[in-house]
Design a protein around this motif. Structure first.
Motif, PDB file in Angstrom:
ATOM      1  N   THR A  53       0.809  -1.213   0.000  1.00  0.00           N
ATOM      2  CA  THR A  53       0.000   0.000   0.000  1.00  0.00           C
ATOM      3  C   THR A  53       0.851   1.276   0.000  1.00  0.00           C
ATOM      4  O   THR A  53       0.518   2.232  -0.717  1.00  0.00           O
ATOM      5  CB  THR A  53      -0.983   0.002   1.182  1.00  0.00           C
ATOM      6  N   PRO A  54       1.963   1.350   0.752  1.00  0.00           N
ATOM      7  CA  PRO A  54       2.745   2.592   0.747  1.00  0.00           C
ATOM      8  C   PRO A  54       3.343   2.965  -0.603  1.00  0.00           C
ATOM      9  O   PRO A  54       3.672   4.133  -0.820  1.00  0.00           O
ATOM     10  CB  PRO A  54       3.860   2.305   1.768  1.00  0.00           C
ATOM     11  N   ILE A  55       3.500   2.003  -1.515  1.00  0.00           N
ATOM     12  CA  ILE A  55       4.092   2.344  -2.814  1.00  0.00           C
ATOM     13  C   ILE A  55       3.027   2.700  -3.854  1.00  0.00           C
ATOM     14  O   ILE A  55       3.363   3.014  -4.994  1.00  0.00           O
ATOM     15  CB  ILE A  55       4.983   1.205  -3.348  1.00  0.00           C
ATOM     16  N   CYS A  56       1.761   2.653  -3.456  1.00  0.00           N
ATOM     17  CA  CYS A  56       0.668   2.976  -4.368  1.00  0.00           C
ATOM     18  C   CYS A  56       0.366   4.469  -4.350  1.00  0.00           C
ATOM     19  O   CYS A  56       0.711   5.174  -3.404  1.00  0.00           O
ATOM     20  CB  CYS A  56      -0.579   2.176  -4.007  1.00  0.00           C
ATOM     21  N   ASN A  57      -0.307   4.918  -5.380  1.00  0.00           N
ATOM     22  CA  ASN A  57      -0.698   6.325  -5.471  1.00  0.00           C
ATOM     23  C   ASN A  57      -2.108   6.577  -4.965  1.00  0.00           C
ATOM     24  O   ASN A  57      -2.493   7.730  -4.717  1.00  0.00           O
ATOM     25  CB  ASN A  57      -0.589   6.803  -6.912  1.00  0.00           C
ATOM     26  N   ALA A  58      -2.901   5.512  -4.824  1.00  0.00           N
ATOM     27  CA  ALA A  58      -4.263   5.623  -4.300  1.00  0.00           C
ATOM     28  C   ALA A  58      -4.733   4.240  -3.879  1.00  0.00           C
ATOM     29  O   ALA A  58      -4.177   3.216  -4.293  1.00  0.00           O
ATOM     30  CB  ALA A  58      -5.210   6.199  -5.349  1.00  0.00           C
ATOM     31  N   LEU A  59      -5.785   4.234  -3.071  1.00  0.00           N
ATOM     32  CA  LEU A  59      -6.384   2.993  -2.561  1.00  0.00           C
ATOM     33  C   LEU A  59      -7.883   3.064  -2.752  1.00  0.00           C
ATOM     34  O   LEU A  59      -8.496   4.125  -2.579  1.00  0.00           O
ATOM     35  CB  LEU A  59      -6.055   2.837  -1.071  1.00  0.00           C
ATOM     36  N   MET A  60      -8.481   1.938  -3.122  1.00  0.00           N
ATOM     37  CA  MET A  60      -9.945   1.837  -3.174  1.00  0.00           C
ATOM     38  C   MET A  60     -10.372   0.592  -2.413  1.00  0.00           C
ATOM     39  O   MET A  60      -9.822  -0.489  -2.621  1.00  0.00           O
ATOM     40  CB  MET A  60     -10.439   1.754  -4.620  1.00  0.00           C
ATOM     41  N   ILE A  61     -11.331   0.765  -1.515  1.00  0.00           N
ATOM     42  CA  ILE A  61     -11.859  -0.343  -0.715  1.00  0.00           C
ATOM     43  C   ILE A  61     -13.332  -0.520  -1.031  1.00  0.00           C
ATOM     44  O   ILE A  61     -14.125   0.416  -0.913  1.00  0.00           O
ATOM     45  CB  ILE A  61     -11.666  -0.081   0.789  1.00  0.00           C
ATOM     46  N   ASN A  62     -13.697  -1.729  -1.416  1.00  0.00           N
ATOM     47  CA  ASN A  62     -15.060  -2.063  -1.827  1.00  0.00           C
ATOM     48  C   ASN A  62     -15.554  -3.237  -0.987  1.00  0.00           C
ATOM     49  O   ASN A  62     -14.867  -4.255  -0.874  1.00  0.00           O
ATOM     50  CB  ASN A  62     -15.035  -2.420  -3.326  1.00  0.00           C
ATOM     51  N   LEU A  63     -16.746  -3.121  -0.419  1.00  0.00           N
ATOM     52  CA  LEU A  63     -17.249  -4.120   0.530  1.00  0.00           C
ATOM     53  C   LEU A  63     -18.049  -5.251  -0.114  1.00  0.00           C
ATOM     54  O   LEU A  63     -18.662  -6.035   0.600  1.00  0.00           O
ATOM     55  CB  LEU A  63     -18.150  -3.445   1.577  1.00  0.00           C
ATOM     56  N   GLY A  64     -17.998  -5.367  -1.424  1.00  0.00           N
ATOM     57  CA  GLY A  64     -18.909  -6.272  -2.119  1.00  0.00           C
ATOM     58  C   GLY A  64     -18.964  -7.697  -1.622  1.00  0.00           C
ATOM     59  O   GLY A  64     -20.036  -8.218  -1.329  1.00  0.00           O
ATOM     60  N   THR A  65     -17.821  -8.385  -1.532  1.00  0.00           N
ATOM     61  CA  THR A  65     -17.822  -9.785  -1.082  1.00  0.00           C
ATOM     62  C   THR A  65     -16.931  -9.886   0.151  1.00  0.00           C
ATOM     63  O   THR A  65     -15.771 -10.283   0.069  1.00  0.00           O
ATOM     64  CB  THR A  65     -17.343 -10.741  -2.192  1.00  0.00           C
ATOM     65  N   LEU A  66     -17.485  -9.533   1.287  1.00  0.00           N
ATOM     66  CA  LEU A  66     -16.734  -9.468   2.527  1.00  0.00           C
ATOM     67  C   LEU A  66     -16.371 -10.844   3.065  1.00  0.00           C
ATOM     68  O   LEU A  66     -17.114 -11.809   2.922  1.00  0.00           O
ATOM     69  CB  LEU A  66     -17.556  -8.751   3.608  1.00  0.00           C
ATOM     70  N   SER A  67     -15.232 -10.896   3.731  1.00  0.00           N
ATOM     71  CA  SER A  67     -14.860 -12.032   4.568  1.00  0.00           C
ATOM     72  C   SER A  67     -13.912 -11.491   5.624  1.00  0.00           C
ATOM     73  O   SER A  67     -13.295 -10.435   5.444  1.00  0.00           O
ATOM     74  CB  SER A  67     -14.178 -13.135   3.754  1.00  0.00           C
ATOM     75  N   ALA A  68     -13.790 -12.205   6.733  1.00  0.00           N
ATOM     76  CA  ALA A  68     -12.978 -11.710   7.847  1.00  0.00           C
ATOM     77  C   ALA A  68     -11.533 -11.393   7.445  1.00  0.00           C
ATOM     78  O   ALA A  68     -11.003 -10.342   7.827  1.00  0.00           O
ATOM     79  CB  ALA A  68     -13.019 -12.707   9.002  1.00  0.00           C
ATOM     80  N   PRO A  69     -10.858 -12.266   6.677  1.00  0.00           N
ATOM     81  CA  PRO A  69      -9.484 -11.920   6.285  1.00  0.00           C
ATOM     82  C   PRO A  69      -9.413 -10.637   5.448  1.00  0.00           C
ATOM     83  O   PRO A  69      -8.476  -9.846   5.593  1.00  0.00           O
ATOM     84  CB  PRO A  69      -9.029 -13.138   5.471  1.00  0.00           C
ATOM     85  N   TRP A  70     -10.401 -10.449   4.583  1.00  0.00           N
ATOM     86  CA  TRP A  70     -10.403  -9.243   3.760  1.00  0.00           C
ATOM     87  C   TRP A  70     -10.668  -7.995   4.597  1.00  0.00           C
ATOM     88  O   TRP A  70     -10.119  -6.936   4.314  1.00  0.00           O
ATOM     89  CB  TRP A  70     -11.453  -9.362   2.644  1.00  0.00           C
ATOM     90  N   VAL A  71     -11.502  -8.112   5.616  1.00  0.00           N
ATOM     91  CA  VAL A  71     -11.761  -6.959   6.486  1.00  0.00           C
ATOM     92  C   VAL A  71     -10.477  -6.526   7.179  1.00  0.00           C
ATOM     93  O   VAL A  71     -10.188  -5.330   7.301  1.00  0.00           O
ATOM     94  CB  VAL A  71     -12.861  -7.284   7.515  1.00  0.00           C
ATOM     95  N   SER A  72      -9.690  -7.491   7.611  1.00  0.00           N
ATOM     96  CA  SER A  72      -8.398  -7.166   8.221  1.00  0.00           C
ATOM     97  C   SER A  72      -7.518  -6.413   7.240  1.00  0.00           C
ATOM     98  O   SER A  72      -6.855  -5.424   7.603  1.00  0.00           O
ATOM     99  CB  SER A  72      -7.703  -8.462   8.670  1.00  0.00           C
ATOM    100  N   SER A  73      -7.515  -6.849   5.997  1.00  0.00           N
ATOM    101  CA  SER A  73      -6.727  -6.167   4.970  1.00  0.00           C
ATOM    102  C   SER A  73      -7.245  -4.759   4.713  1.00  0.00           C
ATOM    103  O   SER A  73      -6.469  -3.812   4.559  1.00  0.00           O
ATOM    104  CB  SER A  73      -6.761  -6.965   3.668  1.00  0.00           C
ATOM    105  N   MET A  74      -8.566  -4.617   4.656  1.00  0.00           N
ATOM    106  CA  MET A  74      -9.168  -3.307   4.419  1.00  0.00           C
ATOM    107  C   MET A  74      -8.792  -2.319   5.523  1.00  0.00           C
ATOM    108  O   MET A  74      -8.395  -1.178   5.246  1.00  0.00           O
ATOM    109  CB  MET A  74     -10.680  -3.442   4.338  1.00  0.00           C
ATOM    110  N   THR A  75      -8.923  -2.761   6.751  1.00  0.00           N
ATOM    111  CA  THR A  75      -8.614  -1.892   7.889  1.00  0.00           C
ATOM    112  C   THR A  75      -7.149  -1.484   7.881  1.00  0.00           C
ATOM    113  O   THR A  75      -6.808  -0.304   8.065  1.00  0.00           O
ATOM    114  CB  THR A  75      -8.948  -2.608   9.205  1.00  0.00           C
TER     115      THR A  75
END
Length: 258
Positions: A53-75
């Motif tokens: 993430t620090p080397i990216c120019n932007a981030l987009m987070i979409n909640l469409g198909t949630l799962s616990a591991p993905w929520v950890s990544s989103m946060t």
């Protein structure tokens, strides 16, 4: 800033957009971002967030198909983006359909995204108001969500984009509307999700307000062009990707009313 001043640097810089998005949207979101001129990355493993993430120019987070591991990544990604002053977009897909989804959306909202993009029902519910949404589909008008959008923008210091036949963008003080597009667009799955990814690309080269307007305008211009050639939803998607690539910087201002 004129929106024509955004698309040229977007294509020149090809910003890297980290998209934590749903399975349905991954392919078309990547194609949309590429066609517009930016570079998408569909990475969601929590173990990679601190490096990537620090080397990216932007981030987009979409909640469409949630799962616990993905929520950890989103946060983690949202926190990392904030720590590195990286703009990020929250797409709270159908966040009102379950307690779990609502909780995740509210936790991410507390991290103050640069841009919040949703349909009218999603924006109403995110502000704690009743809406008539059905899953990921809106049952409310953009006009009905205008007050909720202003409230969210002021409360969380974010730009809010409400999408529909005529889109609304507000930072709580300024507002603008974007016209155009096609009524075929809601018949192609994940176009809204891919629009959020494109907002990330625009946010890498402009302010959140201008970025939201730029991505919405790009979609409306391309949607109108694609509809003129399409025979239905299937061929529309093909022509839409082509139209995104063909859109010129000066095309964007024509569909925005401030």
């Amino acid at each position: 800033m004129s929106l024509s001043d955004l698309l040229t640097p977007l294509r020149a810089q090809s910003p890297l957009v980290h998209c934590i998005t749903n399975y349905v949207a991954m392919n078309i979101s990547a194609n949309v971002v590429l066609a517009a001129g930016a570079s998408p990355a569909m990475l969601h493993a929590a173990e990679e967030i601190s490096d990537f993430t620090p080397i990216c120019n932007a981030l987009m987070i979409n909640l469409g198909t949630l799962s616990a591991p993905w929520v950890s990544s989103m946060t983690s990604a949202a926190e990392t983006a904030n720590a590195h002053s990286i703009p990020w977009v929250l797409d709270p897909v159908a966040h009102f359909v379950s307690g779990y989804r609502k909780s995740v959306a509210q936790d991410l909202l507390a991290s103050r995204p640069s841009i919040i993009r949703g349909n009218a029902s999603e924006i109403l519910a995110l502000a704690g108001q009743a809406g008539a949404g059905k899953g990921a589909d809106s049952g409310d008008s953009v006009m009905a969500a205008e007050g909720a959008a202003h409230t969210l923008a002021k409360t969380f210091d974010s730009v809010v984009a409400v999408t529909g036949p005529v889109d609304l963008v507000t930072d709580g003080t300024r507002s603008a509307h974007v016209t155009g597009g096609s009524d075929i667009m809601p018949l192609v799955t994940a176009l809204g999700c891919s629009q959020s990814a494109l907002m990330g690309a625009y946010a890498a080269v402009g302010s959140p307000f201008d970025a939201a307007l730029g991505a919405l305008a790009h979609f409306k211009v391309a949607g109108s062009a694609a509809a003129a050639k399409a025979q239905g939803p299937g061929s529309f998607q093909m022509h839409f990707i082509d139209a995104l690539a063909a859109t010129q910087p000066d095309d964007l201002n024509a569909v925005v009313n401030e």
